[in-house]
Motif scaffolding. Structure first.
Motif, PDB file in Angstrom:
ATOM      1  N   MET A 288      -1.689 -38.506 -27.457  1.00  0.00           N
ATOM      2  CA  MET A 288      -2.577 -38.675 -26.313  1.00  0.00           C
ATOM      3  C   MET A 288      -2.004 -39.673 -25.302  1.00  0.00           C
ATOM      4  N   GLY A 289      -1.444 -40.769 -25.792  1.00  0.00           N
ATOM      5  CA  GLY A 289      -0.973 -41.817 -24.894  1.00  0.00           C
ATOM      6  C   GLY A 289       0.351 -41.524 -24.224  1.00  0.00           C
ATOM      7  N   LEU A 290       1.243 -40.774 -24.894  1.00  0.00           N
ATOM      8  CA  LEU A 290       2.582 -40.552 -24.359  1.00  0.00           C
ATOM      9  C   LEU A 290       2.793 -39.159 -23.783  1.00  0.00           C
ATOM     10  N   VAL A 291       1.992 -38.194 -24.191  1.00  0.00           N
ATOM     11  CA  VAL A 291       2.230 -36.807 -23.772  1.00  0.00           C
ATOM     12  C   VAL A 291       1.070 -36.261 -22.930  1.00  0.00           C
ATOM     13  N   ILE A 292      -0.139 -36.307 -23.469  1.00  0.00           N
ATOM     14  CA  ILE A 292      -1.272 -35.624 -22.842  1.00  0.00           C
ATOM     15  C   ILE A 292      -1.835 -36.408 -21.667  1.00  0.00           C
ATOM     16  N   LEU A 293      -2.175 -37.658 -21.905  1.00  0.00           N
ATOM     17  CA  LEU A 293      -2.858 -38.431 -20.867  1.00  0.00           C
ATOM     18  C   LEU A 293      -2.025 -38.602 -19.591  1.00  0.00           C
ATOM     19  N   PRO A 294      -0.714 -38.917 -19.680  1.00  0.00           N
ATOM     20  CA  PRO A 294       0.052 -39.031 -18.419  1.00  0.00           C
ATOM     21  C   PRO A 294       0.052 -37.746 -17.606  1.00  0.00           C
ATOM     22  N   GLN A 295       0.166 -36.591 -18.282  1.00  0.00           N
ATOM     23  CA  GLN A 295       0.148 -35.324 -17.547  1.00  0.00           C
ATOM     24  C   GLN A 295      -1.231 -35.038 -16.964  1.00  0.00           C
ATOM     25  N   ALA A 296      -2.278 -35.346 -17.739  1.00  0.00           N
ATOM     26  CA  ALA A 296      -3.642 -35.094 -17.253  1.00  0.00           C
ATOM     27  C   ALA A 296      -3.953 -35.947 -16.025  1.00  0.00           C
ATOM     28  N   LEU A 297      -3.578 -37.218 -16.052  1.00  0.00           N
ATOM     29  CA  LEU A 297      -3.831 -38.089 -14.908  1.00  0.00           C
ATOM     30  C   LEU A 297      -3.033 -37.644 -13.692  1.00  0.00           C
ATOM     31  N   LYS A 298      -1.829 -37.141 -13.920  1.00  0.00           N
ATOM     32  CA  LYS A 298      -1.016 -36.661 -12.809  1.00  0.00           C
ATOM     33  C   LYS A 298      -1.671 -35.467 -12.131  1.00  0.00           C
ATOM     34  N   HIS A 299      -2.283 -34.597 -12.908  1.00  0.00           N
ATOM     35  CA  HIS A 299      -2.912 -33.402 -12.332  1.00  0.00           C
ATOM     36  C   HIS A 299      -4.187 -33.725 -11.556  1.00  0.00           C
TER      37      HIS A 299
END
Length: 380
Positions: A288-299
């Motif tokens: 969640m912290g290294l893969v999912i959340l950064p991409q989700a916030l970017k979108h």
């Protein structure tokens, strides 16, 4: 193989020169007159501009009052046909920016903003040096320094004249409320969004209830509750500062909306991203912290910035509980009989509207810059 060959005996007619693809004429042909509908829209827009610009120019510039050499104040704007009373803005500019803060202590506010800008530049500039140092100083040290500069008291052996929050106001207070709301609501919103997707019933129920509760009431009700009702639930003799109560209410209110924006980004992530992270041996927290959340916030950068802009504009609502932010200082200055004129109030609101627009436009442009920098191939 045949030995016959064809030889042209007559010259072909000359072709017209190619259409220009660059320059102002080509741009107008492509963007303004590319079709009948675009042509009609362009003509209507030009007619509207020709109708609205002359009176605006006459009011804002042509018939406006820019100087008051005789010190007439409002009397200089009471003549027939006078436009914007810009001398009203010049005469009350300190009040609009600093509120009731003591004039001889204004340097403290200027120093606070100067330090904040110096620390924010590395955080907002890609690949800037000393980013970690600036982040530690801005989030851990700067809040205490800023509060000391605003409220006064003794800090590190240096004593400043105490200034109660009732004397804070103007654009300074608007920026303080907005900045605190943005910094606090963002991590709270992320935690609430993650909690809403949690499989733990207690955590999920709490986050869902919190989000739905704060989204179900308007901000003006939250401010009234924070100002009037909240002290009734406190022990006798305990009365938190009005500004502090308003800031807490705004942060909690905004975090609920931020949580829904972040949740939308999390739900948009494909399942394959989770599976790829698990295949690499990452735990759920690291996934969640290294893969999912950064991409989700970017979108969801547009949605996040949209919430920030709404928060900045909603700070004007604190005026209903007696806090003199930018709009309330303009309204208060407009009631001064010395400046009374037919156009001074309108001029003040135009000035306040321009300041709101300038800050909101700056946030919008920066979000576009970050979107273009972080799209990394997914932009269509």
């Amino acid at each position: 193989m045949s030995d016959l060959s064809y030889v042209r005996k007559e010259m072909q007619p000359e072709l017209p020169p190619p259409t220009r693809t660059t320059g102002p004429i080509a741009w107008m042909r492509e963007n303004l007159f590319s079709s009948p509908s675009n042509t009609i829209g362009t003509i209507l827009a030009l007619v509207f501009v020709a109708w609205i610009v002359p009176p605006l120019y006459s009011f804002l510039i042509g018939n406006a009052v820019f100087s008051d050499p005789e010190g007439l104040r409002g009397e200089a704007c009471r003549f027939e046909g006078v436009g914007a009373c810009w001398i009203f803005i010049q005469g009350r500019i300190n009040f609009f920016i600093y509120g009731f803060f003591p004039f001889d202590e204004i340097w403290r506010i200027n120093l606070m903003f100067a330090i904040g800008v110096v620390l924010l530049i590395p955080l907002l500039t890609p690949k800037a040096p000393f980013v970690r140092t600036a982040a530690v100083l801005f989030f851990l040290v700067y809040p205490f320094v800023a509060y000391w500069l605003m409220a006064g008291g003794t800090f590190l052996g240096v004593a400043l004249r105490p200034v109660p929050t009732g004397q804070w106001g103007g654009l300074t207070l608007t920026l303080i409320i907005s900045l605190i709301g943005i910094i606090v609501s963002m991590p709270l919103g992320i935690l609430l969004a993650l909690g809403r997707q949690s499989k733990l019933p207690i955590v999920k129920t709490f986050c869902v209830g919190f989000i739905e509760l704060w989204r179900a009431v308007p901000l003006i009700t939250v401010l009234f509750m924070a100002s009037v009702m909240f002290p009734l639930f406190m022990p006798q003799g305990v009365n938190p500062d009005t500004l502090l109560r308003a800031i807490i209410g705004i942060c909690l209110f905004q975090s609920a909306y931020m949580a829904e924006v972040v949740r939308g980004g999390l739900q948009a992530m494909p399942r394959g991203q989770f599976e790829a992270a698990y295949a690499l041996g990452l735990s759920k927290v690291k996934t969640m912290g290294l893969v999912i959340l950064p991409q989700a916030l970017k979108h969801v950068i547009p949605g996040i910035v949209n919430n920030f802009i709404a928060l900045f504009k909603d700070t004007s609502l604190v005026s209903i509980i007696g806090i003199f932010e930018l709009l309330n200082t303009v309204r208060s200055a407009g009631s001064d009989a010395n400046w009374s004129s037919p156009t001074h109030a309108v001029t003040g609101y135009i000035f306040a509207g321009f300041l709101f627009w300038a800050f909101c436009f700056a946030m919008s442009r920066y979000s576009i810059f970050m979107e273009n920098r972080l799209h990394t191939g997914h932009k269509r």
